[in-house]
Design a protein around this motif. Sequence first.
Motif, PDB file in Angstrom:
ATOM      1  N   ILE A 197       0.845  -1.188   0.000  1.00 25.90           N
ATOM      2  CA  ILE A 197       0.000   0.000   0.000  1.00 25.90           C
ATOM      3  C   ILE A 197       0.884   1.243   0.000  1.00 25.90           C
ATOM      4  CG2 ILE A 197      -1.815   1.265   1.195  1.00 25.90           C
ATOM      5  CD1 ILE A 197      -2.646  -1.503   0.150  1.00 25.90           C
ATOM      6  N   GLY A 198       0.555   2.136  -0.884  1.00 29.91           N
ATOM      7  CA  GLY A 198       1.297   3.395  -0.965  1.00 29.91           C
ATOM      8  C   GLY A 198       0.397   4.589  -0.753  1.00 29.91           C
ATOM      9  N   TYR A 222      -3.753  10.308  -1.852  1.00 30.43           N
ATOM     10  CA  TYR A 222      -4.368   9.094  -2.380  1.00 30.43           C
ATOM     11  C   TYR A 222      -3.665   7.867  -1.811  1.00 30.43           C
ATOM     12  CZ  TYR A 222      -6.005  12.347  -5.969  1.00 30.43           C
ATOM     13  OH  TYR A 222      -6.575  13.408  -6.628  1.00 30.43           O
ATOM     14  N   CYS A 223      -4.428   6.843  -1.509  1.00 31.45           N
ATOM     15  CA  CYS A 223      -3.803   5.556  -1.220  1.00 31.45           C
ATOM     16  C   CYS A 223      -4.011   4.654  -2.433  1.00 31.45           C
ATOM     17  CB  CYS A 223      -4.329   4.921   0.061  1.00 31.45           C
ATOM     18  SG  CYS A 223      -6.036   4.381   0.033  1.00 31.45           S
ATOM     19  N   ALA A 224      -3.060   3.756  -2.602  1.00 33.15           N
ATOM     20  CA  ALA A 224      -3.062   2.866  -3.757  1.00 33.15           C
ATOM     21  C   ALA A 224      -2.520   1.517  -3.335  1.00 33.15           C
ATOM     22  CB  ALA A 224      -2.223   3.463  -4.876  1.00 33.15           C
ATOM     23  N   ALA A 225      -2.897   0.496  -4.096  1.00 33.91           N
ATOM     24  CA  ALA A 225      -2.495  -0.867  -3.764  1.00 33.91           C
ATOM     25  C   ALA A 225      -1.931  -1.571  -4.988  1.00 33.91           C
ATOM     26  CB  ALA A 225      -3.705  -1.660  -3.231  1.00 33.91           C
ATOM     27  N   THR A 226      -0.959  -2.421  -4.715  1.00 31.95           N
ATOM     28  CA  THR A 226      -0.412  -3.256  -5.770  1.00 31.95           C
ATOM     29  C   THR A 226      -0.078  -4.628  -5.209  1.00 31.95           C
ATOM     30  OG1 THR A 226       1.322  -3.483  -7.432  1.00 31.95           O
ATOM     31  CG2 THR A 226       1.948  -2.418  -5.378  1.00 31.95           C
ATOM     32  N   ASN A 227      -0.270  -5.630  -6.023  1.00 27.92           N
ATOM     33  CA  ASN A 227       0.077  -6.993  -5.638  1.00 27.92           C
ATOM     34  C   ASN A 227       1.372  -7.430  -6.320  1.00 27.92           C
ATOM     35  OD1 ASN A 227      -0.370  -9.349  -4.197  1.00 27.92           O
ATOM     36  ND2 ASN A 227      -1.463 -10.323  -5.889  1.00 27.92           N
ATOM     37  N   ALA A 267      -0.307  17.974  -5.589  1.00 25.85           N
ATOM     38  CA  ALA A 267      -0.635  19.385  -5.410  1.00 25.85           C
ATOM     39  C   ALA A 267      -1.049  19.961  -6.758  1.00 25.85           C
ATOM     40  CB  ALA A 267       0.564  20.132  -4.849  1.00 25.85           C
ATOM     41  N   PRO A 268      -1.828  21.036  -6.764  1.00 22.58           N
ATOM     42  CA  PRO A 268      -2.258  21.634  -8.029  1.00 22.58           C
ATOM     43  C   PRO A 268      -1.078  21.981  -8.928  1.00 22.58           C
ATOM     44  CG  PRO A 268      -3.497  22.569  -6.220  1.00 22.58           C
ATOM     45  CD  PRO A 268      -2.423  21.728  -5.605  1.00 22.58           C
ATOM     46  N   GLY A 269      -1.145  21.565 -10.172  1.00 25.54           N
ATOM     47  CA  GLY A 269      -0.105  21.871 -11.137  1.00 25.54           C
ATOM     48  C   GLY A 269       1.135  21.010 -11.037  1.00 25.54           C
ATOM     49  N   LYS A 270       1.118  20.031 -10.128  1.00 33.56           N
ATOM     50  CA  LYS A 270       2.292  19.175  -9.943  1.00 33.56           C
ATOM     51  C   LYS A 270       1.942  17.719 -10.223  1.00 33.56           C
ATOM     52  CE  LYS A 270       4.721  22.062  -6.601  1.00 33.56           C
ATOM     53  NZ  LYS A 270       5.451  22.080  -5.291  1.00 33.56           N
ATOM     54  N   GLU A 271       2.958  16.934 -10.460  1.00 33.30           N
ATOM     55  CA  GLU A 271       2.761  15.516 -10.681  1.00 33.30           C
ATOM     56  C   GLU A 271       2.472  14.801  -9.357  1.00 33.30           C
ATOM     57  OE1 GLU A 271       5.591  14.817 -14.636  1.00 33.30           O
ATOM     58  OE2 GLU A 271       6.017  13.793 -12.745  1.00 33.30           O
ATOM     59  N   ARG A 272       1.801  13.684  -9.470  1.00 34.31           N
ATOM     60  CA  ARG A 272       1.542  12.874  -8.284  1.00 34.31           C
ATOM     61  C   ARG A 272       2.860  12.252  -7.815  1.00 34.31           C
ATOM     62  NH1 ARG A 272      -3.844   9.303  -8.296  1.00 34.31           N
ATOM     63  NH2 ARG A 272      -4.529  11.390  -8.954  1.00 34.31           N
ATOM     64  N   MET A 298       8.114   3.923  -5.747  1.00 35.20           N
ATOM     65  CA  MET A 298       6.788   4.524  -5.685  1.00 35.20           C
ATOM     66  C   MET A 298       6.472   5.231  -6.994  1.00 35.20           C
ATOM     67  SD  MET A 298       5.966   5.676  -1.848  1.00 35.20           S
ATOM     68  CE  MET A 298       4.245   5.524  -2.343  1.00 35.20           C
ATOM     69  N   ARG A 299       6.296   4.447  -8.025  1.00 34.39           N
ATOM     70  CA  ARG A 299       5.887   5.002  -9.308  1.00 34.39           C
ATOM     71  C   ARG A 299       4.403   4.731  -9.500  1.00 34.39           C
ATOM     72  NH1 ARG A 299      11.096   3.234 -10.386  1.00 34.39           N
ATOM     73  NH2 ARG A 299      10.458   1.174 -11.094  1.00 34.39           N
ATOM     74  N   VAL A 300       3.710   5.724  -9.953  1.00 30.70           N
ATOM     75  CA  VAL A 300       2.260   5.633 -10.109  1.00 30.70           C
ATOM     76  C   VAL A 300       1.871   4.408 -10.910  1.00 30.70           C
ATOM     77  CG1 VAL A 300       0.267   6.759 -11.157  1.00 30.70           C
ATOM     78  CG2 VAL A 300       1.889   8.102  -9.812  1.00 30.70           C
ATOM     79  N   GLY A 301       2.609   4.120 -11.966  1.00 31.26           N
ATOM     80  CA  GLY A 301       2.272   3.014 -12.853  1.00 31.26           C
ATOM     81  C   GLY A 301       2.426   1.642 -12.242  1.00 31.26           C
ATOM     82  N   LYS A 302       3.094   1.571 -11.095  1.00 26.14           N
ATOM     83  CA  LYS A 302       3.301   0.271 -10.442  1.00 26.14           C
ATOM     84  C   LYS A 302       2.110  -0.119  -9.558  1.00 26.14           C
ATOM     85  CE  LYS A 302       7.522  -0.570 -11.893  1.00 26.14           C
ATOM     86  NZ  LYS A 302       7.852  -1.748 -12.735  1.00 26.14           N
ATOM     87  N   TYR A 303       1.211   0.815  -9.324  1.00 26.61           N
ATOM     88  CA  TYR A 303       0.072   0.579  -8.446  1.00 26.61           C
ATOM     89  C   TYR A 303      -1.200   0.453  -9.289  1.00 26.61           C
ATOM     90  CZ  TYR A 303       2.916   1.454  -4.347  1.00 26.61           C
ATOM     91  OH  TYR A 303       3.862   1.351  -3.364  1.00 26.61           O
TER      92      TYR A 303
END
Length: 126
Positions: free
Chosen positions: A34-35, A95-100, A40-45, A108-113
């Motif tokens: 879990i990540g 945001y929380c995110a999950a990956t198996n 923030a506005p105008g910034k990347e996650r 912690m790359r967005v695409g990994k979750y």
Amino acid sequence: QLQLLESGGGLVQAGGSLRLSCAASGFTLDSYTIGWFRQAPGKEREGVSSIRKNDGNTYYSDSVKGRFTISRDSAENTVYLQMNNLKPEDTAAYYCAATNRAINVAAMRVGKYDYWGKGTQVTVSS
């Protein structure tokens, strides 16, 4: 159906604290990494903190290390992010995110979750 629901955001003065919750349904949190991410506005996650499946190994970004603590309550099937000594630059949607996947807890790359909650807003006033 696998779902994540964040709560606990709000408005707080600089130096204050908040505890975010990420409640899972449809799956067991212990079996997923879990990540916590923020945007923030105008910034990347960006990745803030994560807790790895099974062994509970944790990671913190340099910007929050020493101030934020991630934890997992298996009985509640919930992951928490305790945020202390908040700063105005912590203002963002969280945001929380999950990956198996078998990923490095620091990766912690967005695409990994694969699964994401809808987010909760944190605003820190100066």
